[in-house]
Design an enzyme around this catalytic site. Sequence first.
Site, short mmCIF file in Angstrom:
data_model
loop_
_atom_site.label_atom_id
_atom_site.label_comp_id
_atom_site.label_asym_id
_atom_site.label_seq_id
_atom_site.Cartn_x
_atom_site.Cartn_y
_atom_site.Cartn_z
CG HIS A 168 -0.36 0.22 2.43
ND1 HIS A 168 0.39 1.56 3.09
CD2 HIS A 168 -0.04 -0.76 3.51
CE1 HIS A 168 0.57 1.47 4.02
NE2 HIS A 168 0.68 0.04 4.52
NE ARG A 212 -1.63 0.73 6.91
CZ ARG A 212 -2.13 -0.06 8.00
NH1 ARG A 212 -3.19 0.41 8.61
NH2 ARG A 212 -1.53 -0.80 8.77
CD GLU A 216 2.22 -4.13 8.54
OE1 GLU A 216 2.56 -5.40 8.31
OE2 GLU A 216 3.00 -3.23 7.78
CG HIS A 225 -0.82 -4.16 5.17
ND1 HIS A 225 -1.16 -3.02 5.60
CD2 HIS A 225 -1.79 -4.94 4.80
CE1 HIS A 225 -2.57 -2.63 5.48
NE2 HIS A 225 -3.12 -4.03 5.20
#
Length: 228
Positions: free
Chosen positions: A9, A60, A87, A182
């Site tokens: 991202h 995100r 993440e 992520h």
Amino acid sequence: MPKLILCRHGQSEWNAQNLFTGWADVDLSEQGVQEAMRSGQKLKAQGVRIDVAFTSLLKRSIKTTYHLLNESDQLWIPVHKTWRLNERHYGGLQGLNKKETAEKYGEEQVHIWRRSYDVKPPDQSESQRQEYLKDRKYELLDRRIMPESESLKDTLERVIPYWNDQLSQYLLDGQTVLVSAHGNSLRALIKFLEGVPDDEIAQYEIKTGAPLIYELDEALHVLDSYYL
């Protein structure tokens, strides 16, 4: 032949403020939006056709996926979202300034928390934990498997079952799969795909705004990898 596209991202608002983010659901910064759009433009310029996309439950990553697909004129393809691509959970470090945390605990300790393979950050506070447990995104997730602090090893152990059950099945059908996620969930995939040693994978840097392409054989062994 199957093709896997990994995309980290774009910059988030907390990245810009040098804060530990983890599972905190932070939006993209304006720079992050531009990075995501640039990823899609690169794919379009190379004529890369995506069949299916996978992303995390964090905005995100979801918005990066949207901008990438929009810019590459592939917004219509199916997109699957899963917590397993979130993440790494940074526990009690989430929301803290990285520089101030290093000053408080020492740079060596913070480096261990950030870059070791199997050391977890400190646990969340009780107030952080309660807020986390009330998050609607995870209300159907078994509380016994909800992480509250993770090492990279822990992250890999939740990502790879999703590879086995979902991602690999599309690839074995010869499809082109996008995973927009992520830094650490993608490191976990890269470690698995390339057999990167434990003591090296945490240092592996993944570019933003640059799709990482894996050309795979029929058994999903890596033939080649490169950034667009």
